[in-house]
Write a protein that holds these residues in place. Structure first.
Motif, PDB file in Angstrom:
ATOM      1  N   CYS A  73      11.509  21.541   6.596  1.00  0.00           N
ATOM      2  CA  CYS A  73      10.900  20.809   7.665  1.00  0.00           C
ATOM      3  C   CYS A  73      12.023  20.221   8.739  1.00  0.00           C
ATOM      4  CB  CYS A  73      10.229  19.602   7.390  1.00  0.00           C
ATOM      5  SG  CYS A  73       8.753  20.089   6.130  1.00  0.00           S
ATOM      6  N   GLY A  74      11.658  19.906   9.820  1.00  0.00           N
ATOM      7  CA  GLY A  74      12.707  19.798  10.700  1.00  0.00           C
ATOM      8  C   GLY A  74      12.259  18.825  11.737  1.00  0.00           C
ATOM      9  N   ALA A  75      12.482  19.290  13.136  1.00  0.00           N
ATOM     10  CA  ALA A  75      12.103  18.473  14.106  1.00  0.00           C
ATOM     11  C   ALA A  75      10.694  18.517  14.733  1.00  0.00           C
ATOM     12  CB  ALA A  75      13.163  18.520  15.327  1.00  0.00           C
ATOM     13  N   PHE A  76      10.036  17.602  14.877  1.00  0.00           N
ATOM     14  CA  PHE A  76       8.707  17.545  15.372  1.00  0.00           C
ATOM     15  C   PHE A  76       8.623  16.308  16.365  1.00  0.00           C
ATOM     16  CE2 PHE A  76       4.252  19.495  14.852  1.00  0.00           C
ATOM     17  CZ  PHE A  76       3.828  19.099  16.008  1.00  0.00           C
ATOM     18  N   ARG A  77       8.108  16.491  17.581  1.00  0.00           N
ATOM     19  CA  ARG A  77       7.904  15.273  18.417  1.00  0.00           C
ATOM     20  C   ARG A  77       7.619  14.198  17.481  1.00  0.00           C
ATOM     21  NH1 ARG A  77       3.033  16.093  23.079  1.00  0.00           N
ATOM     22  NH2 ARG A  77       3.846  14.712  24.695  1.00  0.00           N
ATOM     23  N   ASN A  88       0.845  -0.991   0.103  1.00  0.00           N
ATOM     24  CA  ASN A  88      -0.036  -0.064  -0.232  1.00  0.00           C
ATOM     25  C   ASN A  88       0.733   1.430  -0.155  1.00  0.00           C
ATOM     26  OD1 ASN A  88      -2.909  -0.670   0.436  1.00  0.00           O
ATOM     27  ND2 ASN A  88      -1.957  -1.848   2.035  1.00  0.00           N
ATOM     28  N   GLU A  89       0.031   2.422  -0.426  1.00  0.00           N
ATOM     29  CA  GLU A  89       0.786   3.564  -0.147  1.00  0.00           C
ATOM     30  C   GLU A  89       0.188   4.398   0.617  1.00  0.00           C
ATOM     31  OE1 GLU A  89       2.109   4.613  -4.630  1.00  0.00           O
ATOM     32  OE2 GLU A  89       1.312   6.261  -3.730  1.00  0.00           O
ATOM     33  N   TYR A  90       0.952   5.081   1.537  1.00  0.00           N
ATOM     34  CA  TYR A  90       0.461   6.160   2.661  1.00  0.00           C
ATOM     35  C   TYR A  90       0.923   7.498   2.437  1.00  0.00           C
ATOM     36  CZ  TYR A  90      -0.752   1.566   4.524  1.00  0.00           C
ATOM     37  OH  TYR A  90      -1.294   0.368   4.624  1.00  0.00           O
ATOM     38  N   ARG A  91       0.090   8.548   2.662  1.00  0.00           N
ATOM     39  CA  ARG A  91       0.572   9.787   2.724  1.00  0.00           C
ATOM     40  C   ARG A  91       0.263  10.652   3.929  1.00  0.00           C
ATOM     41  NH1 ARG A  91      -0.365   9.042  -2.435  1.00  0.00           N
ATOM     42  NH2 ARG A  91       1.090  10.126  -3.856  1.00  0.00           N
ATOM     43  N   THR A  92       1.182  11.395   4.507  1.00  0.00           N
ATOM     44  CA  THR A  92       0.897  12.247   5.689  1.00  0.00           C
ATOM     45  C   THR A  92       1.181  13.800   5.278  1.00  0.00           C
ATOM     46  OG1 THR A  92       3.248  12.159   6.590  1.00  0.00           O
ATOM     47  CG2 THR A  92       1.474  10.416   6.971  1.00  0.00           C
ATOM     48  N   PRO A  93       0.682  14.567   5.987  1.00  0.00           N
ATOM     49  CA  PRO A  93       0.637  16.086   5.830  1.00  0.00           C
ATOM     50  C   PRO A  93       1.774  16.687   6.759  1.00  0.00           C
ATOM     51  CG  PRO A  93      -0.985  15.887   7.294  1.00  0.00           C
ATOM     52  CD  PRO A  93      -0.540  14.540   7.095  1.00  0.00           C
ATOM     53  N   HIS A  94       2.108  18.130   6.300  1.00  0.00           N
ATOM     54  CA  HIS A  94       2.906  18.836   7.354  1.00  0.00           C
ATOM     55  C   HIS A  94       1.997  19.039   8.742  1.00  0.00           C
ATOM     56  CE1 HIS A  94       4.546  21.254   3.663  1.00  0.00           C
ATOM     57  NE2 HIS A  94       5.735  21.326   4.260  1.00  0.00           N
ATOM     58  N   LEU A  99      10.446  11.594   2.444  1.00  0.00           N
ATOM     59  CA  LEU A  99      10.061  12.808   3.175  1.00  0.00           C
ATOM     60  C   LEU A  99      10.246  14.090   2.434  1.00  0.00           C
ATOM     61  CD1 LEU A  99      11.677  12.269   6.751  1.00  0.00           C
ATOM     62  CD2 LEU A  99       9.045  12.056   6.144  1.00  0.00           C
ATOM     63  N   ASP A 100       9.399  14.941   2.452  1.00  0.00           N
ATOM     64  CA  ASP A 100       9.278  16.264   1.768  1.00  0.00           C
ATOM     65  C   ASP A 100      10.183  17.264   2.887  1.00  0.00           C
ATOM     66  OD1 ASP A 100       9.007  18.889   0.969  1.00  0.00           O
ATOM     67  OD2 ASP A 100       7.034  19.044   0.647  1.00  0.00           O
ATOM     68  N   GLY A 101      11.503  17.568   2.576  1.00  0.00           N
ATOM     69  CA  GLY A 101      12.206  18.151   3.598  1.00  0.00           C
ATOM     70  C   GLY A 101      12.009  19.681   3.290  1.00  0.00           C
ATOM     71  N   GLY A 102      11.580  19.952   2.251  1.00  0.00           N
ATOM     72  CA  GLY A 102      11.276  21.615   2.069  1.00  0.00           C
ATOM     73  C   GLY A 102      12.745  22.005   1.335  1.00  0.00           C
ATOM     74  N   SER A 105       9.152  28.917  10.167  1.00  0.00           N
ATOM     75  CA  SER A 105       9.758  27.712  11.139  1.00  0.00           C
ATOM     76  C   SER A 105       9.512  26.397  10.283  1.00  0.00           C
ATOM     77  CB  SER A 105       9.031  28.204  12.427  1.00  0.00           C
ATOM     78  OG  SER A 105       7.748  27.500  12.312  1.00  0.00           O
ATOM     79  N   SER A 106      10.537  25.559  10.961  1.00  0.00           N
ATOM     80  CA  SER A 106      10.441  24.122  10.408  1.00  0.00           C
ATOM     81  C   SER A 106       9.040  23.494  10.734  1.00  0.00           C
ATOM     82  CB  SER A 106      11.501  23.562  11.020  1.00  0.00           C
ATOM     83  OG  SER A 106      12.755  23.955  10.757  1.00  0.00           O
ATOM     84  N   LYS A 107       8.604  22.687   9.966  1.00  0.00           N
ATOM     85  CA  LYS A 107       7.457  21.713  10.081  1.00  0.00           C
ATOM     86  C   LYS A 107       7.583  20.214  10.445  1.00  0.00           C
ATOM     87  CE  LYS A 107       4.945  25.812   9.586  1.00  0.00           C
ATOM     88  NZ  LYS A 107       6.034  26.360   9.997  1.00  0.00           N
ATOM     89  N   ARG A 108       6.793  19.456  10.599  1.00  0.00           N
ATOM     90  CA  ARG A 108       6.614  18.198  10.618  1.00  0.00           C
ATOM     91  C   ARG A 108       6.729  17.830   9.073  1.00  0.00           C
ATOM     92  NH1 ARG A 108       6.257  14.280  13.997  1.00  0.00           N
ATOM     93  NH2 ARG A 108       4.323  15.177  15.345  1.00  0.00           N
ATOM     94  N   HIS A 109       7.720  17.004   8.437  1.00  0.00           N
ATOM     95  CA  HIS A 109       7.721  16.527   6.991  1.00  0.00           C
ATOM     96  C   HIS A 109       6.566  15.851   6.679  1.00  0.00           C
ATOM     97  CE1 HIS A 109      11.993  16.634   8.524  1.00  0.00           C
ATOM     98  NE2 HIS A 109      12.379  16.837   7.216  1.00  0.00           N
TER      99      HIS A 109
END
Ligand SMILES: Cc1cc2nc3c(=O)[nH]c(=O)nc-3n(C[C@H](O)[C@H](O)[C@H](O)COP(=O)(O)OP(=O)(O)OC[C@H]3O[C@@H](n4cnc5c(N)ncnc54)[C@H](O)[C@@H]3O)c2cc1C
Lengths: 758, 285
Positions: free
Chosen positions: A345-349, A170-176, A302-305, A273-277
């Motif tokens: 995108c950078g660090a996010f919990r 399967n293919e999965y997608r997640t947002p910022h 991952l989309d690193g921006g 500011s950086s976001k979750r990828h």
């Protein structure tokens, strides 16, 4: 009387409730200037010219800086240096800082920002992972569009799949995801004597900021002093990018000789500011009829921006955890973080894990469904335990509480009963219950080996009160409280007598960043090291005062007594008084270096983290079939974190993580228009959960002691968000029979699929 | 945020005096929950004049008369939602005001501001349509009464001239058998409606009579679902009728796709919300 393990009141609770906490924006210096950024209004373009002449004439404007004014290196030092402090020839995302203005008033600064005229030559943009990896894609960086790739090769996946009775792909997608900390980023730079500079501000990683400021100004580290102010939330968002803001504030202060304050508006913070990828994950899983995994193959993008910031190590953490906390002998994972013309995108919990865990926990659920095995059972069947190996060949030696988290969350949530009760729902409102399991490698591990040490400075004053300085920071997570508890127990004194001083880069050596759930273990162990040294010195004093060998003295509850006869005792205070009389040195540095970790880039094998925490989340939802609205009813979350130094804080972390997870699963969605401009950069349009969107949360603490952690603790903080989204999405499947493979599961998305199915 | 000065209005006469002298781009500040955001986002083009009307006590009350209920324009959503008599007469309106923002917003934000701001997603407006409300507009030159459906001309646009103040809203004091307000937002509270539906109606000998339906956030202004109302007239509340009404209303709405939702979803939800409203009515009847 130990305070470790007790839910003592937070050190900072009263200050924050009474509004006494001083955030950077509350600070003021005489002669202070206000800074405002000029942010790119082009998504991707060559800078043809920057005209500041009109802006300079605004009354009150003192200085406008562009990249030309930078005396040092115009690169923010993060993992690899590719992000400038100020754009030079090219802007690579809408919102990129191009210039900063310092003025006497905020109005003058704002006015000047509008008058800085920048001419761009637009370039062809790249706005998604799919576009970025196309062969003919425009190249955003000289090195191309791949910021970094990593892989894992273990066993033989072809053989593994041939042994499988079932293969699902399967293919999965997640947002910022935006961190949505309460306090936006802010810095205040003040010139110090002899060419030095002091920067106060909201941050997680003072030593990163120190390096950034030294770099932009081209001055040595000893001239840069960083003081962390009370920080209103971070969640990873104040790990990389504060260096950029601090650098620019420092640049203005340095060039004007005056204090400069730069505090971002919410919109500026969203844009820069950086976001979750965001991610795209192709996931293939093979299993036998009995549910055991035979092979896993993953391609993880991952989309690193626009800039790589922390992307390589975010990707790496995702890679190491890509197969979940399960045994599987044949693994092949390829991971790539790619460049796009969207915000970096950078660090996010969770750091690259929530994305891929959404994929692997969906896969496990699909397997369970296809094989007619209970979803909790299939996780139990494959769960790692002591003695098992991870996908990187690391043997788990101690403290593996995964099975207990599965058992406890399943029991407490009444999983079995609810599975069958909810299946009876046939009307417009349908309930469902779903589960997810995951693990999390504590601290930086082999991915950040060079930062895996921390210092602590402990000082006992003449009145027996205790100061502690550490290099890790409080950002709301409760570190000052937990470290006070550890110090109190280590010295045998009262919690109330401990004071963690504001973090200041001149107090302790570079202790690495405050990320990766590492402060409890790293600073905690450094404190214990310092306390051990101090107690040795105090032991000599007490020994002579009591005429009893120090080996049989017990330090507890502000007293020291003879183990065999507790009535033979002294107060801690009297020992300190005596020690001061004798000129004993009652201050010392502690140091802790993390246990050994390693990683081989060729094979993707290695001892990646020194220990792992484990969790299982059970989510219950109700879906309105007529609107597609998902209501989360309850989340039962069991977490093995070694030892809960402060159970109330642990529960708070779980509650916060669940709420953030609900937002990630169902609501939060950063939107861009076709030109690549973010179109919902504030909280009226970027929607996060409110208190009424939350669920009943039942936190369960599981303690599998980790012998090398302070009092058995492994570290906590990030784990709570990681497994929430898949548990919710799996519950939605149970309720509706619909499998959602893209986050967030908005009513629009869910309803369109339910509508099709109907 | 740009600096701006505020004139505190002491009385309607004070306002009219100032108006006579002439003002550039006057804006009323009632609760300020829309206006201040516009100023902060630089959406008002200077020069402009901010007139703080929040101190005008005469616009703060609710009167029950023989034929009309009169609601002062400075009455807050919080006051409306908690008003027991209003709840009996106009449940669709009290439901709507209950859903506005958060308690903090409801304690500040006024119904006059909700109307004056003229958002097609404003929550108090659809109920005012179904209850046949009229607005009392006054200025130094005189006064006029305008039906609420004649007031709006587009998003943020109305027939009001800038110095005209909405003094009050009057609603015919007519008791209906049923009234409701249903809304969907991006989350469960503190969310702008992405679609909303107000419904009020009466029954006679078991069949529906005079059912009024208004939809929010599906067009440039709030719209009345006229055809659906016509269809319902004289019919009994049966499952088939409810279903068919749902099909009709879907065709009446012409929503768009924006940040908050999609055209397709909004269209479908017109039907869903109507079916919910009618089904609830059937159940309570
Ligand atoms: C966080 C937040 C949440 C919100 N949630 C909702 C929601 O759920 N639903 C909703 O409908 N709205 C919502 N709003 C929008 C706003 O609160 C409402 O529209 C509110 O009713 C506006 O009233 P006010 O008194 O604050 O208006 P103001 O901001 O004072 O004025 C708004 C406009 O109306 C004009 N005006 C005000 N009073 C008069 C008058 N007497 N005569 C003529 N013109 C007048 C002003 O000139 C101005 O242009 C929200 C706003 C915020 C900030």
């Amino acid at each position: 009387m130990s305070v470790v393990g007790k839910s003592v009141e937070r050190k900072d609770a009263l200050d924050k409730v009474l509004g006494l906490a001083q955030y950077v924006d509350d600070m003021h210096f005489d002669n202070m200037l206000i800074a405002k950024g000029v942010y790119s209004k082009e998504t991707y373009g060559k800078i043809i010219s920057i005209d500041i002449s009109k802006a300079e004439r605004v009354k009150g404007v003192v200085k406008i800086v562009t990249s030309k004014d930078i005396p040092g290196e115009n690169l923010v030092p993060i993992v690899r240096k590719d992000m400038p402090f100020l754009a030079e020839d090219v802007v690579r995302y809408y919102g990129e800082p191009v210039a900063y203005v310092a003025a006497e008033t905020i109005e003058a600064a704002e006015e000047a920002v509008k008058l800085v005229h920048i001419q761009y030559k637009p370039l062809e943009t790249v706005l998604s992972i799919e576009e970025s990896i196309k062969e003919k894609a425009p190249k955003i960086h000289p090195h191309g569009n791949i910021h970094k790739s990593y892989k894992i090769r273990k066993g033989d996946v072809a053989r593994g799949f041939s042994e499988a009775d079932i293969i699902i792909e399967n293919e999965y997608r997640t947002p910022h995801q935006e961190h949505s900390y309460l306090e936006t980023n802010g810095m205040l730079a003040v010139p110090a004597y002899e060419g030095g500079i002091t920067v106060y501000g909201s941050m997680q990683c003072p030593f990163y900021v120190q390096e950034g400021v030294a770099n932009i100004l081209n001055i040595p580290l000893n001239k840069v002093r960083i003081v962390q102010t009370v920080t209103g939330g971070g969640f990873g968002g104040k790990e990389d990018i504060p260096s950029l803001y601090a650098g620019n504030a420092a640049l203005l202060a340095y060039l004007t000789g005056r204090p400069v304050k730069l505090v971002l508006t919410r919109e500026e913070d969203f844009f820069t500011s950086s976001k979750r990828h965001p991610s795209l994950i192709k996931y293939k899983t093979g299993a036998r009829k009995d549910g055991t995994l035979t092979a896993i193959e993953v391609t993880y993008y991952l989309d690193g921006g626009a800039y790589s910031t922390l992307s390589p190590i975010v990707m790496w953490r995702g890679l190491i955890h890509a197969t979940g906390p399960y045994r599987c002998e044949n693994v092949r994972v390829d991971s790539h973080v790619v460049a796009t013309n969207r915000v970096h995108c950078g660090a996010f919990r969770g750091f690259g894990q929530p994305q891929v865990i959404f994929a692997h926990e969906s896969q496990m659920d699909i397997l369970a469904d296809k094989l007619q095995i209970d979803p909790a059972e299939i996780r139990r069947i494959n769960a790692v335990n002591v003695g098992d190996e991870t996908s990187t060949g690391q043997k788990l030696e101690t403290s593996v509480g995964l099975l207990e988290t599965i058992e406890k969350s399943v029991d407490k949530s009444e999983w079995q009963q609810k599975r069958s009760i909810y299946e009876q729902d046939k009307g417009d409102k349908r309930r469902g219950i779903g589960v997810s399991s995951c693990f999390y490698g504590v601290s930086l591990g082999a991915g950040g080996r060079k930062y895996e040490r921390s210092g602590a400075y402990v000082e006992i004053n003449r009145d027996s009160s205790v100061n502690v300085a550490v290099g890790t920071t409080e950002m709301g997570q409760g570190m000052r409280t937990v470290l006070s508890q550890i110090t109190a127990d280590a010295l045998g004194v009262k919690y109330e007598d401990i004071y963690i001083v504001p973090v200041d880069s001149t107090r302790v050596p570079d202790s690495g960043p405050t990320v990766a759930s590492r402060a409890t273990v790293m600073s905690g162990n450094a404190i214990r090291d310092a306390c051990r040294q101090l107690k040795e010195r105090l032991g000599k004093v007490a020994e002579e005062m009591l005429k009893i060998p120090r080996e049989v003295l017990v330090w507890d509850n502000d007293e020291v007594y003879f183990k065999q006869n507790p009535s033979v005792k002294l107060t801690f205070k009297s020992v300190i008084e005596e020690a001061y009389k004798r000129d004993v040195h009652l201050a010392t540095q502690g140091w802790f270096v993390a246990p050994y970790t390693t990683f081989d880039e060729e094979t993707g094998q290695g001892w990646c983290y020194f220990t792992y925490v484990y969790s299982t989340n059970v989510a219950e939802v109700e879906v309105d079939m007529t609107t597609g609205i998902v209501t989360v009813l309850k989340v039962t979350a069991a977490h093995d974190l070694g030892k809960a130094i402060n159970p109330a804080l642990v529960e708070g972390q779980i509650q916060g993580g669940v709420v953030q997870g609900i937002g990630y699963a169902l609501i939060e969605n950063l939107l861009y228009d076709k030109s690549g401009k973010m179109i919902n950069p504030n909280f009226s349009t970027y929607i996060i959960p409110t208190s009424v969107d939350t669920a009943v949360i039942d936190p369960i603490i599981v303690e599998h002691i980790y012998p090398d952690g302070p009092y058995g603790a492994k570290g906590f903080g990030e784990l709570p968000i990681i497994g929430v989204a898949p548990a919710i999405v799996n519950a939605v499947f149970h309720a509706t029979g619909v499998r959602m493979k893209e986050l967030p599961v908005t009513p629009e998305r869910l309803f369109s699929v339910i509508g099709e199915k109907k | 945020m740009r600096r701006f000065s505020v004139i505190r209005i002491r009385s309607l006469e004070h306002l009219f005096d100032l108006a006579e002298k002439g003002m550039t781009n006057p804006y009323f500040l009632a609760g300020g929950t829309d206006l201040l955001i516009k100023i902060k986002d630089d959406l008002l083009i200077p020069p402009f004049t901010v007139l703080d009307i929040s101190g005008l006590q005469e616009l703060r009350s609710i009167h029950f008369e023989q034929d009309y209920v009169r609601i002062g324009s400075l009455v807050t959503h919080g006051e409306i939602e908690k008003h027991p008599e209003l709840r009996l007469l106009f449940p669709s309106l009290t439901d709507a005001c209950h859903g506005v923002g958060s308690p903090q917003i409801r304690n500040r934000a006024t119904i006059g501001g909700n109307i004056g701001n003229a958002s097609p997603a404003a929550d108090s407006i659809p109920p005012l349509y179904v209850y046949g409300a009229e607005l009392h507009l006054v200025n130094s030159k005189g006064e006029r009464w305008v039906k609420i459906e004649d007031f709006f001309t587009g998003p943020g646009k109305t027939i009001r001239n800038p110095v005209e103040i909405i003094k009050e809203i009057r609603i015919p004091a007519e008791k209906r058998d049923y009234g409701t307000y249903l809304r969907l937002g991006q989350r469960k509270a503190l969310a702008i409606s992405k679609i909303s539906l107000a419904l009020a109606g009466k029954k006679k000998n078991g069949s529906m009579e005079d059912v009024k339906i208004a939809l929010g956030a599906v067009g440039p202004t709030v719209i009345m679902a006229v055809e659906t109302s016509l269809y319902l007239r004289g019919k009994e509340l049966s499952s088939e009728v409810i279903k068919e009404a749902g099909n009709i209303i879907e065709k009446e709405a012409e929503p768009i796709t924006d940040l908050r939702s999609s055209k397709e979803y909004r269209k479908k939800m017109c039907s869903t919300l109507l079916v919910k409203a009618l089904t609830n009515w059937k159940q309570v009847a």
